[in-house]
Design an enzyme around this catalytic site. Structure first.
Site, PDB file in Angstrom:
ATOM      1  N   HIS A  91      52.259   5.658 -10.552  1.00  0.00           N
ATOM      2  CA  HIS A  91      52.704   5.508  -9.166  1.00  0.00           C
ATOM      3  C   HIS A  91      52.686   6.863  -8.441  1.00  0.00           C
ATOM      4  O   HIS A  91      52.207   6.993  -7.325  1.00  0.00           O
ATOM      5  CB  HIS A  91      54.117   4.928  -9.196  1.00  0.00           C
ATOM      6  CG  HIS A  91      54.695   4.672  -7.860  1.00  0.00           C
ATOM      7  ND1 HIS A  91      54.614   3.462  -7.235  1.00  0.00           N
ATOM      8  CD2 HIS A  91      55.335   5.496  -7.009  1.00  0.00           C
ATOM      9  CE1 HIS A  91      55.188   3.552  -6.058  1.00  0.00           C
ATOM     10  NE2 HIS A  91      55.644   4.776  -5.899  1.00  0.00           N
ATOM     11  N   ARG A 135      41.750  -4.583  -1.972  1.00  0.00           N
ATOM     12  CA  ARG A 135      42.494  -5.195  -3.087  1.00  0.00           C
ATOM     13  C   ARG A 135      43.344  -6.338  -2.535  1.00  0.00           C
ATOM     14  O   ARG A 135      44.491  -6.130  -2.139  1.00  0.00           O
ATOM     15  CB  ARG A 135      43.387  -4.141  -3.748  1.00  0.00           C
ATOM     16  CG  ARG A 135      42.629  -3.042  -4.513  1.00  0.00           C
ATOM     17  CD  ARG A 135      43.616  -2.056  -5.114  1.00  0.00           C
ATOM     18  NE  ARG A 135      43.066  -1.258  -6.195  1.00  0.00           N
ATOM     19  CZ  ARG A 135      42.753   0.041  -6.089  1.00  0.00           C
ATOM     20  NH1 ARG A 135      42.939   0.676  -4.959  1.00  0.00           N
ATOM     21  NH2 ARG A 135      42.279   0.686  -7.131  1.00  0.00           N
ATOM     22  N   ARG A 194      37.572  -7.803  -2.840  1.00  0.00           N
ATOM     23  CA  ARG A 194      37.696  -8.268  -4.228  1.00  0.00           C
ATOM     24  C   ARG A 194      38.618  -9.483  -4.248  1.00  0.00           C
ATOM     25  O   ARG A 194      39.696  -9.451  -3.636  1.00  0.00           O
ATOM     26  CB  ARG A 194      38.294  -7.151  -5.080  1.00  0.00           C
ATOM     27  CG  ARG A 194      38.694  -7.631  -6.456  1.00  0.00           C
ATOM     28  CD  ARG A 194      39.072  -6.497  -7.342  1.00  0.00           C
ATOM     29  NE  ARG A 194      40.413  -6.001  -7.098  1.00  0.00           N
ATOM     30  CZ  ARG A 194      40.913  -4.912  -7.676  1.00  0.00           C
ATOM     31  NH1 ARG A 194      40.155  -4.199  -8.491  1.00  0.00           N
ATOM     32  NH2 ARG A 194      42.131  -4.521  -7.431  1.00  0.00           N
ATOM     33  N   GLU A 208      34.075  -3.090 -15.087  1.00  0.00           N
ATOM     34  CA  GLU A 208      35.226  -2.297 -15.535  1.00  0.00           C
ATOM     35  C   GLU A 208      35.589  -2.633 -16.975  1.00  0.00           C
ATOM     36  O   GLU A 208      36.561  -2.125 -17.517  1.00  0.00           O
ATOM     37  CB  GLU A 208      36.417  -2.466 -14.582  1.00  0.00           C
ATOM     38  CG  GLU A 208      36.700  -3.873 -14.157  1.00  0.00           C
ATOM     39  CD  GLU A 208      37.778  -3.995 -13.090  1.00  0.00           C
ATOM     40  OE1 GLU A 208      38.445  -3.002 -12.754  1.00  0.00           O
ATOM     41  OE2 GLU A 208      37.966  -5.119 -12.589  1.00  0.00           O
ATOM     42  N   ASN A 232      38.862   3.086 -13.200  1.00  0.00           N
ATOM     43  CA  ASN A 232      40.225   3.145 -13.760  1.00  0.00           C
ATOM     44  C   ASN A 232      40.304   2.264 -15.004  1.00  0.00           C
ATOM     45  O   ASN A 232      40.734   2.685 -16.075  1.00  0.00           O
ATOM     46  CB  ASN A 232      41.265   2.659 -12.743  1.00  0.00           C
ATOM     47  CG  ASN A 232      41.190   3.407 -11.434  1.00  0.00           C
ATOM     48  OD1 ASN A 232      40.715   4.532 -11.399  1.00  0.00           O
ATOM     49  ND2 ASN A 232      41.632   2.791 -10.356  1.00  0.00           N
ATOM     50  N   ASP A 233      39.885   1.013 -14.838  1.00  0.00           N
ATOM     51  CA  ASP A 233      39.935   0.114 -15.986  1.00  0.00           C
ATOM     52  C   ASP A 233      38.823   0.412 -16.988  1.00  0.00           C
ATOM     53  O   ASP A 233      39.032   0.295 -18.193  1.00  0.00           O
ATOM     54  CB  ASP A 233      39.869  -1.355 -15.527  1.00  0.00           C
ATOM     55  CG  ASP A 233      41.239  -1.847 -15.095  1.00  0.00           C
ATOM     56  OD1 ASP A 233      42.204  -1.611 -15.848  1.00  0.00           O
ATOM     57  OD2 ASP A 233      41.359  -2.442 -14.012  1.00  0.00           O
ATOM     58  N   ARG A 247      46.463   2.609 -18.975  1.00  0.00           N
ATOM     59  CA  ARG A 247      46.438   3.476 -17.793  1.00  0.00           C
ATOM     60  C   ARG A 247      47.819   3.739 -17.220  1.00  0.00           C
ATOM     61  O   ARG A 247      47.996   4.589 -16.355  1.00  0.00           O
ATOM     62  CB  ARG A 247      45.506   2.894 -16.722  1.00  0.00           C
ATOM     63  CG  ARG A 247      45.932   1.544 -16.214  1.00  0.00           C
ATOM     64  CD  ARG A 247      44.866   0.906 -15.354  1.00  0.00           C
ATOM     65  NE  ARG A 247      45.016   1.231 -13.950  1.00  0.00           N
ATOM     66  CZ  ARG A 247      44.340   0.637 -12.982  1.00  0.00           C
ATOM     67  NH1 ARG A 247      43.449  -0.300 -13.288  1.00  0.00           N
ATOM     68  NH2 ARG A 247      44.528   0.956 -11.736  1.00  0.00           N
ATOM     69  N   CYS A 302      34.278   2.334  -7.287  1.00  0.00           N
ATOM     70  CA  CYS A 302      35.496   2.159  -6.489  1.00  0.00           C
ATOM     71  C   CYS A 302      36.757   2.564  -7.237  1.00  0.00           C
ATOM     72  O   CYS A 302      37.856   2.343  -6.758  1.00  0.00           O
ATOM     73  CB  CYS A 302      35.615   0.736  -5.970  1.00  0.00           C
ATOM     74  SG  CYS A 302      35.800  -0.470  -7.271  1.00  0.00           S
TER      75      CYS A 302
HETATM   76  C1  PEP Z   1      39.492   0.068 -11.245  1.00  0.00           C
HETATM   77  O1  PEP Z   1      39.890  -0.512 -12.251  1.00  0.00           O
HETATM   78  O2  PEP Z   1      38.894   1.170 -11.284  1.00  0.00           O
HETATM   79  C2  PEP Z   1      39.707  -0.493  -9.904  1.00  0.00           C
HETATM   80  C3  PEP Z   1      39.113   0.019  -8.852  1.00  0.00           C
HETATM   81  O3  PEP Z   1      40.549  -1.524  -9.778  1.00  0.00           O
HETATM   82  P1  PEP Z   1      42.150  -1.406  -9.927  1.00  0.00           P
HETATM   83  O4  PEP Z   1      42.526   0.041  -9.934  1.00  0.00           O
HETATM   84  O5  PEP Z   1      42.705  -2.156  -8.782  1.00  0.00           O
HETATM   85  O6  PEP Z   1      42.378  -2.094 -11.247  1.00  0.00           O
HETATM   86 MG    MG Z   2      40.495  -2.559 -12.172  1.00  0.00          MG
END
Ligand code: PEP
Ligand code: MG
Length: 560
Positions: free
Chosen positions: A184, A286, A322, A411, A434-435, A445, A482
């Protein structure tokens, strides 16, 4: 000079004196009170009232989203059910401190058990409880200090209520001991362009008044920096300021190769600011953020209204929406009801939507209707795609319901490894780094303890991105990025070198990334990417990219 390693968020650098955030108070001892229950009740009620009042005042001062958070906290301190519970515990002979602590803890359990949005509010309750106990004990309240001069805030991690009220005139930089790059605190720091280094375990040794240089670009906190280091930091601050003031041109490499720069948004409210900062469209909207509080699935009309607003703001531009990515860190009450041991590996993203197909159909219907009524170029993508079969399922359904351009997020490593087949079955891909990093490195994460493994610079992650980029080039399919990786200016160059055709990020990162791309040609980007790919680990990859970028710049400037 001594350096503390961490994970830098963004590119900023700032220097100043440390002020530590007060550590949480210890649990009040459960011992009989030497005061009578009526006196303890007076003490407890007085402290609850003072804290409620103080939270109200801070809310009024902060305004905006912070006001809502703080007012909700003030209401917790005044909640009659909680007060009745405190009084009942006092009747058993407990101290006011202990009774307050226990009553809030039991309410917290209740909320945490509900999961999702309410579960997240549990942390806010802890914060209120600590404030009341501090007032009873006459010790400084935990939370963001206010020393009356600018400072570098060092904290274990920040509660949502603390982050919401940070006074950016005073807080020069943030350093957290816990917390990963997608915590956060990190997301807030990036959104508000706060210089931050997170997951810096050794920052626990810093004391109030220590002079530090927080260097997010180089992932370090320098203790007692020397004059040369400070002078270099001042130069970088001036260069960034210049980049931020530079005209907002479309994203492009030095040789003119276009790299559209898009915005990541979670609500329509951020649209105007994104456009002001030069977003050429939206690369990730999102939608689940719109419905985090909803108990039941939003109606088609309700959704259509939101999507129409968004598409109207971006008339004439590309908008990638998305479909609901529910589960794990962002559960939705109406989509995730299964108790799962490992929700990040469970029924989330497209899997949850497929399980409740009516919800997916309604969302696609609402999107198609909004598209028909507006002038933006709508692309729709599905999250957490793992297989070619899921890709076909989604694109067929989206096409059936009137979506003109349907794609997938890459992802999950399986989708990246079979990128040629996945991309052959859809109109575009967007890589969620990220994922992708979480699943490639098997590192949650949300966990600070494994933060060092969560770097998208890791060559294993880069190699998967390369697979997708190459498949995109072979099949003529656009491949965007993204995840947070796109917001790192040098990594952005690497991503383009690996085949990304557009980059989407928090709008606050657009200026830095735009300036960075303009320094290199496509050949440079490819050479920098090759250097990073050949490294052994994340830190080496970043270092290799820095070196390769410096030689590309030197060659460009005609230096020997
Ligand atoms: C990601 O996983 O990189 C992504 C953009 O989606 P989120 O962070 O919403 O899972
Ligand atoms: Mg993601």
């Amino acid at each position: 000079m001594n350096e503390i390693q961490g994970i830098g968020i963004g590119q900023g650098v700032a220097a100043g004196p440390v002020i530590r955030m007060a550590e949480p108070l210890p649990e009040p001892v459960d011992r009989p009170s030497h005061l009578d229950a009526a006196r303890e009740e007076e003490r407890a009620k007085a402290s609850l009232a003072v804290v409620a009042d103080e939270l109200q005042r801070r809310g009024a001062r902060a305004g905006g989203a912070a006001k809502d958070v703080l007012e909700a906290q003030a209401m917790m301190a005044e909640d009659p059910t909680l007060i009745t519970d405190v009084v009942a515990r006092l009747a058993e002979g407990k101290t006011a401190e202990r009774a307050v602590y226990e009553a809030f803890a039991s309410f917290r359990e209740l909320l945490a058990g509900m999961g999702g949005y309410l579960g997240e509010r549990a942390a806010d309750l802890d914060d209120v409880s600590q404030r009341v106990v501090a007032h009873l004990l006459k010790v400084p309240a935990p939370g963001v200090p206010d020393p009356g001069h600018p400072f570098v805030l060092v904290a274990r991690d920040l509660a949502p209520a603390d982050t919401a009220v940070l006074d950016l005139e005073q807080v020069l930089a943030l350093v957290t001991i816990d917390g990963g790059p997608t915590s956060h605190t990190a997301i807030l720091a990036r959104e508000q362009s706060i210089v931050a280094v997170v997951g810096a375990a050794d920052a626990a040794s810093l004391a109030d008044g220590d002079q530090v240089l927080v260097d997010a670009e180089h992932d370090v906190v320098v203790v007692a920096p020397d004059e040369a280091r400070l002078a270099e930091a001042r130069e970088r601050i001036a260069a960034r300021k210049l980049a931020a003031e530079a005209p907002v041109t479309p994203g492009a490499l030095a040789d003119g190769t276009a790299v559209p720069l898009l915005a990541n948004l979670g609500s329509v409210a951020g649209a105007a600011e994104a456009l002001r900062l030069g977003a050429e469209g939206v690369g990730l909207f999102r939608t689940e953020f719109l419905f985090l509080d909803a108990e039941r699935a939003p109606s088609i009309t309700e959704q259509q209204e939101q999507y129409t607003k968004l598409l109207t703001e971006f008339a004439g531009k590309k908008v990638v929406v998305r479909v609901l990515d529910a589960g794990a860190d962002k559960p939705l009450a109406f989509l995730n009801d299964a108790e799962e041991e490992n929700p990040a590996l469970g029924l989330r993203g497209i899997r949850a939507l497929r399980h409740s197909e009516t919800i997916l159909r309604e969302q696609l219907t609402a999107l198609a209707a909004a598209d028909a009524a507006t002038e933006a170029e709508l692309w729709v993508m599905a999250p957490m795609i793992a297989t070619v079969e899921e890709t076909r399922y989604f694109t067929a359904l989206a096409t059936e319901l009137g979506i003109r351009t349907a794609g997938v997020m890459v992802e999950v490593p399986a989708a990246a490894l079979l990128a040629d087949r996945v991309l052959g079955a859809c109109a575009f891909a967007s890589i969620g780094t990220n994922d992708l990093t979480q699943y490639t490195m098997a590192a949650d994460r949300l966990l600070g303890t494994v933060a060092q493994l969560q770097s998208p610079w890791h060559p294993a992650v880069l190699r998967l991105i390369e697979e997708v980029g190459a498949a995109g080039a072979r099949t003529g399919t656009p491949v965007g990025i993204c995840g947070e990786a796109a917001a790192d200016p040098l990594l952005a160059v690497v991503l383009v070198g690996l085949g990304a055709t557009s980059l989407s990020m928090s709008p606050s990162a657009l200026a830095d990334v735009r300036a960075s791309l303009a320094r290199y040609g496509l050949d440079d980007a490819r050479a920098i990417a090759r250097a990073a790919l050949a490294a052994e680990g994340a830190a080496d990859a970043k270092q290799a990219a820095v070196t390769a970028a410096a030689s590309a710049t030197a060659a460009r400037e005609g230096a020997p």
